[in-house]
Design a protein around this motif. Structure first.
Motif, mmCIF file in Angstrom:
data_model
loop_
_atom_site.group_PDB
_atom_site.id
_atom_site.type_symbol
_atom_site.label_atom_id
_atom_site.label_comp_id
_atom_site.label_asym_id
_atom_site.label_seq_id
_atom_site.Cartn_x
_atom_site.Cartn_y
_atom_site.Cartn_z
ATOM 1 N N UNK A 131 -4.047 -10.681 8.936
ATOM 2 C CA UNK A 131 -3.112 -11.504 8.161
ATOM 3 C C UNK A 131 -1.720 -11.560 8.775
ATOM 4 N N UNK A 132 -1.368 -10.623 9.645
ATOM 5 C CA UNK A 132 -0.047 -10.628 10.254
ATOM 6 C C UNK A 132 0.177 -9.355 11.030
ATOM 7 N N UNK A 133 1.397 -9.144 11.564
ATOM 8 C CA UNK A 133 1.692 -7.935 12.331
ATOM 9 C C UNK A 133 1.598 -6.681 11.453
ATOM 10 N N UNK A 134 0.623 -5.830 11.725
ATOM 11 C CA UNK A 134 0.399 -4.628 10.917
ATOM 12 C C UNK A 134 1.336 -3.518 11.395
ATOM 13 N N UNK A 135 2.169 -3.020 10.486
ATOM 14 C CA UNK A 135 3.098 -1.943 10.807
ATOM 15 C C UNK A 135 2.513 -0.572 10.490
ATOM 16 N N UNK A 136 1.623 -0.524 9.512
ATOM 17 C CA UNK A 136 0.996 0.736 9.140
ATOM 18 C C UNK A 136 -0.277 0.404 8.379
ATOM 19 N N UNK A 137 -1.248 1.288 8.465
ATOM 20 C CA UNK A 137 -2.489 1.060 7.734
ATOM 21 C C UNK A 137 -3.163 2.387 7.431
ATOM 22 N N UNK A 138 -3.896 2.401 6.322
ATOM 23 C CA UNK A 138 -4.727 3.545 5.974
ATOM 24 C C UNK A 138 -5.862 3.054 5.102
ATOM 25 N N UNK A 139 -6.989 3.729 5.209
ATOM 26 C CA UNK A 139 -8.147 3.395 4.382
ATOM 27 C C UNK A 139 -8.955 4.664 4.160
ATOM 28 N N UNK B 237 16.319 -4.593 8.768
ATOM 29 C CA UNK B 237 14.870 -4.729 8.880
ATOM 30 C C UNK B 237 14.419 -6.068 8.308
ATOM 31 N N UNK B 238 13.332 -6.575 8.825
ATOM 32 C CA UNK B 238 12.810 -7.849 8.336
ATOM 33 C C UNK B 238 12.112 -7.641 6.996
ATOM 34 N N UNK B 239 11.843 -8.746 6.323
ATOM 35 C CA UNK B 239 11.070 -8.676 5.091
ATOM 36 C C UNK B 239 9.714 -8.036 5.381
ATOM 37 N N UNK B 240 9.210 -7.299 4.398
ATOM 38 C CA UNK B 240 7.952 -6.586 4.592
ATOM 39 C C UNK B 240 7.046 -6.808 3.391
ATOM 40 N N UNK B 241 5.760 -6.615 3.626
ATOM 41 C CA UNK B 241 4.774 -6.734 2.558
ATOM 42 C C UNK B 241 3.897 -5.497 2.558
ATOM 43 N N UNK C 41 -17.693 0.789 -17.190
ATOM 44 C CA UNK C 41 -18.707 0.459 -16.204
ATOM 45 C C UNK C 41 -18.859 1.598 -15.209
ATOM 46 N N UNK C 42 -19.972 1.544 -14.530
ATOM 47 C CA UNK C 42 -20.332 2.631 -13.619
ATOM 48 C C UNK C 42 -19.518 2.522 -12.331
ATOM 49 N N UNK C 43 -18.598 3.440 -12.158
ATOM 50 C CA UNK C 43 -17.801 3.491 -10.939
ATOM 51 C C UNK C 43 -17.535 4.949 -10.613
ATOM 52 N N UNK C 44 -17.752 5.293 -9.360
ATOM 53 C CA UNK C 44 -17.452 6.648 -8.914
ATOM 54 C C UNK C 44 -16.358 6.560 -7.859
ATOM 55 N N UNK C 45 -16.741 6.478 -6.602
ATOM 56 C CA UNK C 45 -15.770 6.329 -5.525
ATOM 57 C C UNK C 45 -15.537 4.856 -5.219
ATOM 58 N N UNK C 46 -14.356 4.566 -4.714
ATOM 59 C CA UNK C 46 -14.018 3.219 -4.264
ATOM 60 C C UNK C 46 -13.375 3.325 -2.891
ATOM 61 N N UNK C 47 -13.461 2.253 -2.129
ATOM 62 C CA UNK C 47 -12.754 2.188 -0.850
ATOM 63 C C UNK C 47 -11.353 1.651 -1.116
ATOM 64 N N UNK C 48 -10.361 2.385 -0.658
ATOM 65 C CA UNK C 48 -8.962 2.059 -0.956
ATOM 66 C C UNK C 48 -8.214 1.933 0.364
ATOM 67 N N UNK C 49 -7.530 0.816 0.560
ATOM 68 C CA UNK C 49 -6.787 0.587 1.799
ATOM 69 C C UNK C 49 -5.400 0.058 1.482
ATOM 70 N N UNK C 50 -4.457 0.457 2.310
ATOM 71 C CA UNK C 50 -3.103 -0.076 2.204
ATOM 72 C C UNK C 50 -2.631 -0.510 3.580
ATOM 73 N N UNK C 51 -2.027 -1.681 3.627
ATOM 74 C CA UNK C 51 -1.464 -2.217 4.854
ATOM 75 C C UNK C 51 0.019 -2.484 4.639
ATOM 76 N N UNK C 52 0.832 -2.141 5.610
ATOM 77 C CA UNK C 52 2.232 -2.559 5.625
ATOM 78 C C UNK C 52 2.352 -3.616 6.712
ATOM 79 N N UNK C 53 2.858 -4.791 6.339
ATOM 80 C CA UNK C 53 2.828 -5.951 7.223
ATOM 81 C C UNK C 53 4.232 -6.517 7.385
ATOM 82 N N UNK C 54 4.586 -6.868 8.605
ATOM 83 C CA UNK C 54 5.835 -7.598 8.854
ATOM 84 C C UNK C 54 5.722 -8.963 8.179
#
Length: 768
Positions: free
Chosen positions: A594-602, A566-570, A518-531
Motif C-alpha cells: 500500500x505504500x512505503x512501509x516504515x515498520x511492520x509486525x505480525x 516528519x511526514x504524515x504517517x499512517x 462466536x468461536x474464536x481462539x487465536x487471531x492473526x494480528x498485524x500492524x504496519x506503519x506507513x509513510x
C-alpha cells in the motif's frame, strides 16, 4: 453515644499462620461463601511464624470475588507510606475496589527495631502516622497532576509521581486507644478499629466522645468515621456462658446495643473456627441486620456518606440532594467528595456533574431513574466512560454511572449464550470469554464499556467476519423512563428490542445484555506503519485492498498529520479472524504494497491480547471534538478531501474502519442501525480550539458520505440525526419513543423527539 447510621459490615480476623497457609486461605474463602463482607489479618512482619500479610492479602483477593480484605492493622514502621500507597492502590485496582487499609502507629518495638525499623515513642508514633496518612492520600490524589512533595520529620517526600489511583476511595481505619491516637482518628481517619477485649464499657464511651470532639473541631461530622470492633472471646457452641458466648439469638441481643447506643457498625470475629464463621455469616449477621433495621428510627436505611460543611457548600443548584432515595445514599458522589475527580469526566470529555449515582443492580437503576427525572437537570448515562461523543458526562446534571455493574457470565457454552452487564469493559469481556474459546467483536480498545457500544452498533476487529456487536444481541434488560424494568427480545416488547439495537441510549438504561458469542481462539494480528506523504493514494489502495480481501480480514487505518519535520504517517491494523497461518499470510501480504512501509509486525495471538483493557484514568484527556461518517467506497474524490484534511494541520487524527462483509448481510430494517450498504466508517477529531476549522474541512467531505456512526459524533444538529437514523428508521424510532419515553427524559444520546412532539433545532440544542 448515638447510632451513626452506617450500613453494617461483618467479617473475620484471621491468623496468618505460616505452618498451615492453606488453612487461613480456606477460612478467608469461607468468609466470603457464608456471606460475610470482610476478611482481615494480623500484620507482624517480625514474627517468623506468620505469613507476610501483604502477600496473603493479595493471594486472598485473587482467590475471592466479592470479599473485601484488610490488615488488622498494618505495621506502619516497617511499611514506608510512599511504597505502601502504591501497593495499596495496586491491590485495590487488581481486586476491583476490595481493599481497605487498617493502619497502626506501631507496636512490639523490639521486633520492629530488630528488622531495621526505627523505635518511636508514643508521641512520635502519632506524629509519624499523621504524616503517613498525608502521604498516602497525596499519592492517591489524582486531582493534582503535579508531583507529590511533602515536608516531614519522619516521612519527607522530596518529589514523587502520584498514583496509581485506587479503584475506589480506600478507607483508612486506625487501631487506636490513647487520647492522641483517638484525636487523630477523629481528625483524619475513615474508621476506628479497636478490639473489644482491650476496652471496658466506660472506655468505649470515652473513646467515642474523644473521636467525635476531634472530628467536630476539625470541621468533620462524627458520622464520617465508621466504628469497627474486633471480637475475640466469642463462642456459639455453649449456652450463655457470658458475653457473646452462646447461641445466635444471644449474640443479636448483646450486639444490638453496641450498634444503637455506641455506634459500632462493623464486627470482626477473631477465632479461626469454621463453625463459628459459618454461624456468624448465615445466622448472626442477617438477624442483627434485621434487628437494627427494626430499631432504627422510622426503620431508616443506613446513612450514606456524611459530608462536611465545606463539602456541602460545593453542592450545585437544580439538584435536591436531600431527596435522593435511601437505596442510593451510599452510591452517590457529589462535587466535594474524594471520589468526585474519578467520576466527573469521561476519557474524552471533561465534565462537572452535580451528582454521580453509581447503582449496583437493576433495582437501584430503577431508583436512580425515578430520582433523576424529578430534577431540573440533564441526565447522562455512562457505561465504561470512554465517551468520544461527550454524552456520558455533563455540567450541572445527574450522571447514572453503571461502571460497578460489570459482571460477565457464560450462560450456556453449548449455545454460546453470554450475559454482560453494561459497566463491563470489553477487554475484560474478552478475557472472561477466552477460556471458553469464545469472543465478541467490540471496537479496538479494551477500556470501552459494554453499554455504550452494544446499544449503538459495535464496529470491532472481527466485524467483517462476524458483523456488528448488536447483530448478536438476543435479549436485553432495560429500565424505561417510567421506572419499568423490562426484558426485551423478539417475543417480548419486540419494538423496543429493535430500537435498542442502534439507538438504545434514547429509550432507557440497559442493565444487562444477552448475546450469542462466536468461536474464536487465536487471531492473526498485524500492524504496519506507513509513510503517508501520498495520503490520497494510500487511502485508495487501502480501501480497494479491504474490499477485495476475504471476510476474515478486518482493517483499521489511522492517519496522523506531519509533526516536527516528519511526514504524515499512517498506522494500519489488520486482524485475520482465525488461526490458519497460511491463509492469514495470503490475506495479509497484499497490504504490504500500500505504500512505503516504515515498520511492520505480525503474530498469532489470543484475541484478548489485542483488546486488553489499559485501565486509563478518565480526565477528559481525549480529543473532544469529532465528526463521523460512513462511506460506500473510498473514491478518488473522497480520498483527496481526506488527504487535504490531514495535511491541513487542523485535524489531529483521522481513522477509517472497515465494515461491509457480514455487517451488510443483515437487512437494513432489521435493527435501528440501518447502514447496511457501506464499507467504511470514518472519524476525524481535533482539539477544542480548532473545532471551527474541523467543521469547515468536514463540510467538504460531507457530500461524499452516506450515514454516520453516532458514538463518534459530537454534533447533534437535526441534519446529523437524520444521518444516524435515515428514514424510515427515524419515524419508527420516534413512534417507539412516544410509547416508552414520551417526555424525552433520555435526550442526550442524539435526542430523538417523540412522535407528535415539536422538533426544532433550538429544542435539540437545549437537550444537548
Amino acid at each position: 453515644m448515638p447510632d451513626y447510621g452506617h450500613e453494617l459490615l461483618f467479617g473475620t480476623f484471621l491468623t496468618p499462620s505460616a505452618d498451615d497457609p492453606d488453612r487461613v486461605v480456606t477460612l478467608a474463602e469461607l468468609t466470603e461463601t457464608v456471606g460475610l463482607d470482610l476478611a482481615t489479618f494480623q500484620d507482624h512482619p517480625y514474627n517468623a511464624e506468620f505469613l507476610d500479610t501483604w502477600t496473603l492479602l493479595s493471594w486472598v483477593a485473587a482467590r475471592t470475588e466479592r470479599l473485601r480484605v484488610s490488615a488488622n492493622v498494618l505495621n506502619l514502621p516497617l511499611r514506608p507510606p510512599a511504597v505502601l500507597a502504591r501497593a495499596a492502590a495496586s491491590l485495590d485496582r487488581l481486586s476491583h475496589g476490595r481493599f481497605e487499609l487498617g493502619l497502626g502507629a506501631g507496636a512490639f518495638w523490639d521486633g520492629v527495631e530488630g528488622m531495621g525499623g526505627r523505635r518511636l515513642t508514643a508521641g512520635q508514633g502519632v506524629t509519624a502516622l499523621r504524616e503517613a496518612i498525608d502521604v498516602l492520600r497525596g499519592v492517591w490524589d489524582d486531582a493534582d497532576s503535579g508531583p507529590l512533595r511533602r515536608e516531614g520529620k519522619y516521612y519527607p517526600i522530596p518529589g514523587m509521581q502520584r498514583g496509581p489511583v485506587p479503584a475506589h476511595a480506600i478507607d483508612i481505619w486506625l487501631g487506636a486507644y490513647q487520647p492522641r491516637m483517638l484525636a487523630l482518628t477523629g481528625q483524619t481517619a475513615n474508621g476506628w478499629l479497636p478490639t473489644l477485649e482491650y476496652l471496658r464499657s466506660p472506655d468505649r464511651f470515652t473513646a467515642n466522645r474523644l473521636i467525635d470532639e476531634a472530628a467536630v473541631e476539625a470541621g468533620r461530622d462524627p458520622r464520617q468515621i465508621r466504628r469497627l470492633l474486633n471480637l475475640f472471646t466469642v463462642d456459639v457452641s455453649s449456652r450463655n456462658r457470658g458475653f457473646l458466648q452462646g447461641p445466635a439469638e444471644q449474640w443479636v441481643d448483646q450486639l444490638l446495643p453496641l450498634v444503637l447506643e455506641e455506634g459500632f457498625s462493623a464486627f470482626l470475629i477473631g477465632r479461626d473456627d469454621p463453625r463459628l464463621i459459618q454461624t456468624f455469616g448465615q445466622e448472626i449477621a442477617p438477624a442483627l441486620r434485621e434487628a437494627v433495621a427494626r430499631e432504627r428510627p422510622g426503620n431508616a436505611a443506613p446513612t450514606g456518606p456524611v459530608r462536611s460543611a465545606v463539602t456541602l457548600a460545593k453542592r450545585q443548584p437544580g439538584i435536591d440532594y436531600d431527596a435522593l432515595p435511601a437505596s442510593l445514599a451510599t452510591r452517590s458522589v457529589e462535587p466535594g467528595d474524594p471520589e468526585y475527580e474519578r467520576v466527573r469526566h469521561s476519557y474524552s470529555w471533561q465534565g462537572s456533574p452535580a451528582l454521580v449515582i453509581r447503582p449496583q443492580g437493576a433495582a437501584e437503576v430503577v431508583d436512580a431513574v425515578a430520582y433523576a427525572r424529578t430534577q431540573s437537570a440533564p441526565i447522562s448515562v455512562r457505561s465504561g466512560g470512554h465517551g468520544i461523543s461527550g454524552r456520558s458526562t455533563n455540567d450541572g446534571g445527574v450522571v447514572i454511572d453503571l461502571s460497578t455493574m460489570n459482571k460477565v457470565e457464560v450462560l450456556d457454552r453449548a449455545t454460546r449464550r453470554i450475559r454482560l452487564e453494561p459497566g463491563a469493559r470489553w477487554g475484560h469481556v474478552a478475557r472472561a470469554l477466552a477460556p471458553y474459546g469464545l469472543a465478541m467483536s467490540s471496537g479496538d480498545y479494551g477500556d470501552v464499556g459494554v453499554g455504550g457500544l452494544a446499544t449503538t452498533a459495535g464496529i470491532g476487529y472481527l466485524v467483517r467476519r462476524y458483523g456488528l456487536t448488536i447483530d448478536h444481541i438476543v435479549a436485553a434488560e432495560i429500565v424505561t423512563a417510567d421506572g419499568s424494568l423490562l426484558r426485551v427480545d423478539e417475543h417480548h416488547h419486540p419494538d423496543l428490542f429493535w430500537a435498542i439495537r442502534g439507538a438504545g441510549g434514547n429509550f432507557g438504561v440497559v442493565t444487562a445484555l444477552e448475546l450469542e458469542a462466536y468461536e474464536v481462539d487465536n487471531v492473526a494480528y498485524a500492524q504496519l506503519v506507513v509513510d503517508a506523504t501520498d495520503t490520497a493514494g494510500l487511502l485508495r489502495r487501502w480501501g480497494q485492498l479491504v474490499e477485495d480481501a476475504p471476510r476474515e480480514i478486518t482493517s483499521f487505518l489511522s492517519l496522523f498529520p506531519a509533526r516536527r519535520g516528519n511526514s504524515a504517517a499512517a498506522q494500519v491494523t489488520l486482524v485475520y479472524a482465525g488461526d490458519d497461518v497460511e491463509a492469514a499470510q495470503a490475506a495479509l501480504s497484499p497490504f504490504l504494497e500500500i505504500g512505503p512501509i516504515l515498520d511492520q509486525q505480525a503474530q498469532l495471538v489470543p484475541y484478548p491480547a489485542i483488546v486488553a483493557p489499559p485501565g486509563n484514568q478518565h480526565r477528559g484527556q481525549g480529543l473532544s471534538d469529532s465528526h463521523s461518517g460512513l462511506l460506500h467506497h473510498i473514491t478518488p474524490q473522497a480520498a483527496d478531501v481526506m488527504a487535504a484534511m490531514i495535511h491541513s494541520g487542523d485535524v489531529m487524527i483521522m481513522q477509517l474502519r472497515s465494515v461491509g462483509g457480514a455487517v451488510n448481510d443483515i437487512a437494513r430494517e432489521a435493527t435501528a442501525y440501518a447502514h447496511r450498504d457501506q464499507n467504511f466508517s470514518v472519524l476525524a477529531a481535533t482539539v477544542a480550539d480548532r473545532r471551527s476549522q474541523l467543521d469547515k474541512l468536514w463540510a467538504d467531505l460531507y457530500e461524499h458520505l452516506d450515514g454516520m456512526y453516532l458514538s463518534f459524533e459530537s454534533d447533534t444538529s437535526p441534519e446529523r440525526l437524520l444521518d444516524a437514523f435515515p428514514e424510515p428508521t427515524l419515524s419508527r424510532l420516534r413512534a417507539i419513543k412516544a410509547t416508552y419515553d414520551p417526555d424525552n427524559i433520555f435526550n442526550r444520546n442524539f435526542p430523538i423527539p417523540p412522535a407528535g412532539a415539536r422538533w426544532t433545532e433550538e429544542e435539540i440544542d437545549d437537550a444537548d
